[in-house]
Design an enzyme around this catalytic site. Structure first.
Site, PDB file in Angstrom:
ATOM      1  N   HIS A 144      84.900  70.617  37.948  1.00 47.58           N
ATOM      2  CA  HIS A 144      84.820  72.047  38.294  1.00 47.58           C
ATOM      3  C   HIS A 144      85.460  72.355  39.649  1.00 47.58           C
ATOM      4  O   HIS A 144      85.628  71.494  40.495  1.00 47.58           O
ATOM      5  CB  HIS A 144      83.376  72.564  38.225  1.00 47.58           C
ATOM      6  CG  HIS A 144      82.486  72.149  39.357  1.00 47.58           C
ATOM      7  ND1 HIS A 144      81.119  72.143  39.245  1.00 47.58           N
ATOM      8  CD2 HIS A 144      82.744  71.737  40.624  1.00 47.58           C
ATOM      9  CE1 HIS A 144      80.587  71.761  40.393  1.00 47.58           C
ATOM     10  NE2 HIS A 144      81.558  71.506  41.239  1.00 47.58           N
ATOM     11  N   ASP A 167      81.881  80.434  47.366  1.00 46.96           N
ATOM     12  CA  ASP A 167      80.748  80.658  46.453  1.00 46.96           C
ATOM     13  C   ASP A 167      79.437  80.728  47.231  1.00 46.96           C
ATOM     14  O   ASP A 167      79.424  80.533  48.445  1.00 46.96           O
ATOM     15  CB  ASP A 167      80.701  79.546  45.376  1.00 46.96           C
ATOM     16  CG  ASP A 167      80.802  78.138  45.960  1.00 46.96           C
ATOM     17  OD1 ASP A 167      80.471  77.959  47.155  1.00 46.96           O
ATOM     18  OD2 ASP A 167      81.219  77.226  45.232  1.00 46.96           O
ATOM     19  N   GLU A 215      82.962  76.092  35.842  1.00 46.45           N
ATOM     20  CA  GLU A 215      82.574  74.860  35.141  1.00 46.45           C
ATOM     21  C   GLU A 215      83.484  74.641  33.924  1.00 46.45           C
ATOM     22  O   GLU A 215      84.200  75.558  33.506  1.00 46.45           O
ATOM     23  CB  GLU A 215      81.106  74.978  34.682  1.00 46.45           C
ATOM     24  CG  GLU A 215      80.096  75.192  35.818  1.00 46.45           C
ATOM     25  CD  GLU A 215      79.750  73.918  36.588  1.00 46.45           C
ATOM     26  OE1 GLU A 215      80.559  72.966  36.599  1.00 46.45           O
ATOM     27  OE2 GLU A 215      78.654  73.881  37.188  1.00 46.45           O
ATOM     28  N   ASN A 258      82.396  66.885  37.369  1.00 44.74           N
ATOM     29  CA  ASN A 258      82.803  67.273  36.007  1.00 44.74           C
ATOM     30  C   ASN A 258      84.148  68.019  35.997  1.00 44.74           C
ATOM     31  O   ASN A 258      84.510  68.614  34.986  1.00 44.74           O
ATOM     32  CB  ASN A 258      81.714  68.152  35.364  1.00 44.74           C
ATOM     33  CG  ASN A 258      81.495  69.452  36.119  1.00 44.74           C
ATOM     34  OD1 ASN A 258      82.147  69.707  37.135  1.00 44.74           O
ATOM     35  ND2 ASN A 258      80.597  70.280  35.636  1.00 44.74           N
TER      36      ASN A 258
HETATM   37  P1  PGA Z   1      80.691  67.837  46.857  1.00 42.22           P
HETATM   38  O1  PGA Z   1      80.926  69.047  45.875  1.00 42.22           O
HETATM   39  O2  PGA Z   1      81.650  68.008  47.978  1.00 42.22           O
HETATM   40  O3  PGA Z   1      79.263  67.956  47.317  1.00 42.22           O
HETATM   41  O4  PGA Z   1      80.945  66.590  46.083  1.00 42.22           O
HETATM   42  C1  PGA Z   1      82.218  69.373  45.512  1.00 42.22           C
HETATM   43  C2  PGA Z   1      82.193  70.528  44.556  1.00 42.22           C
HETATM   44  O5  PGA Z   1      81.328  70.566  43.677  1.00 42.22           O
HETATM   45  O6  PGA Z   1      83.048  71.409  44.686  1.00 42.22           O
END
Ligand code: PGA
Length: 250
Positions: free
Chosen positions: A135, A66, A140, A133
């Protein structure tokens, strides 16, 4: 799905690099899709260390999961993270590096360009982290399991995580991303999901003990044949005794 329970972040990072190294050493012209975030810092640190000591990544093709919409040089971009944590620290560059252009004023065109790249380079390996959450990438909660690369609006909790991760002024935080969809993610031959920390414990419980539902996007990984999850004790801290027992006896 194989779930590996480890003690902490360091053990998770080392095990993840072991798996990555195995892919790189056994596949001819390996193709990997990798991502960023706090979860992955230890992974890149260890990977760079091994590369500097002789692990050859020069035949690897790299793409990313992404990219935030915003200026390329902003502190939170995947472009910048990839350069600072990984690419610029290597002895030899990977064969191909395909990044997403989050500066584009034509997201549809950028999606088309990137989907063509992804299609042309079928992936042996997909690295993933987990949002608080549930995702995956910026898929999401509520996103269809059939999603294809798209421009996603972040949930508030995701914006909050980005602010914390990059120490941002809330006004400067990005709230949109170009993200691979599930269609592209699920096309990879092998998926490796890393989960670390107390702040991931609720999402981990919903993932491993709940129903398969788009409301918890990560549960779509149960529909893939070759997924490894590495989970540390803090992330596993809300799992039931039965689930922990099941994981530790595997
Ligand atoms: P993080 O993000 O490694 O900063 O916790 C993980 C994600 O949102 O895929």
């Amino acid at each position: 799905m194989e779930v590996i329970l480890v003690k902490d972040y360091d053990e998770m990072s080392h095990k993840a690099v072991d798996i990555f190294e195995n892919i790189v050493q056994t596949k001819e012209s390996p193709v990997v899709n990798i991502n960023t975030g706090g979860t992955m810092r230890g992974f890149y640190k260890e990977l760079v260390r091994r590369e500097n000591e002789g692990l050859d990544l020069s035949d690897v093709t790299v793409s990313v999961l992404d990219e935030y919409i915003g200026p390329k040089k902003a502190p939170f971009t995947v472009d910048r993270y990839m350069h600072e944590q990984f690419l610029d620290l290597l002895n030899k560059s990977p064969k191909n590096v395909f990044l997403i252009n989050g500066e584009t004023d034509n997201p549809e065109e950028e999606i088309k360009r990137y989907q063509e790249i992804i299609e042309k380079h079928p992936r042996d390996f997909q690295l993933l982290g987990l949002g608080t959450n549930g995702h995956i990438g910026a898929n999401e909660p509520g996103t269809s399991f059939d999603s294809e690369m798209f421009l996603a609006d972040h949930d508030d909790s995701t914006v909050e995580s980005t602010i914390l991760e990059y120490d941002l002024n809330p006004a400067d935080a990005p709230n949109q991303m170009l993200t691979l969809g599930f269609k592209e993610i699920m096309d990879a031959e092998q998926i490796l999901l890393l989960i670390s920390g107390k702040h991931k414990a609720e999402a981990t419980k919903a993932f491993l003990e709940g129903e398969i539902t788009p409301e918890v996007p990560v549960t779509n990984l149960f529909n893939h044949q070759n997924v490894i999850v590495i989970l540390d004790e803090e992330a596993a801290s809300l799992l039931s005794d039965e689930k922990l027992e099941e994981l530790s006896t595997k």
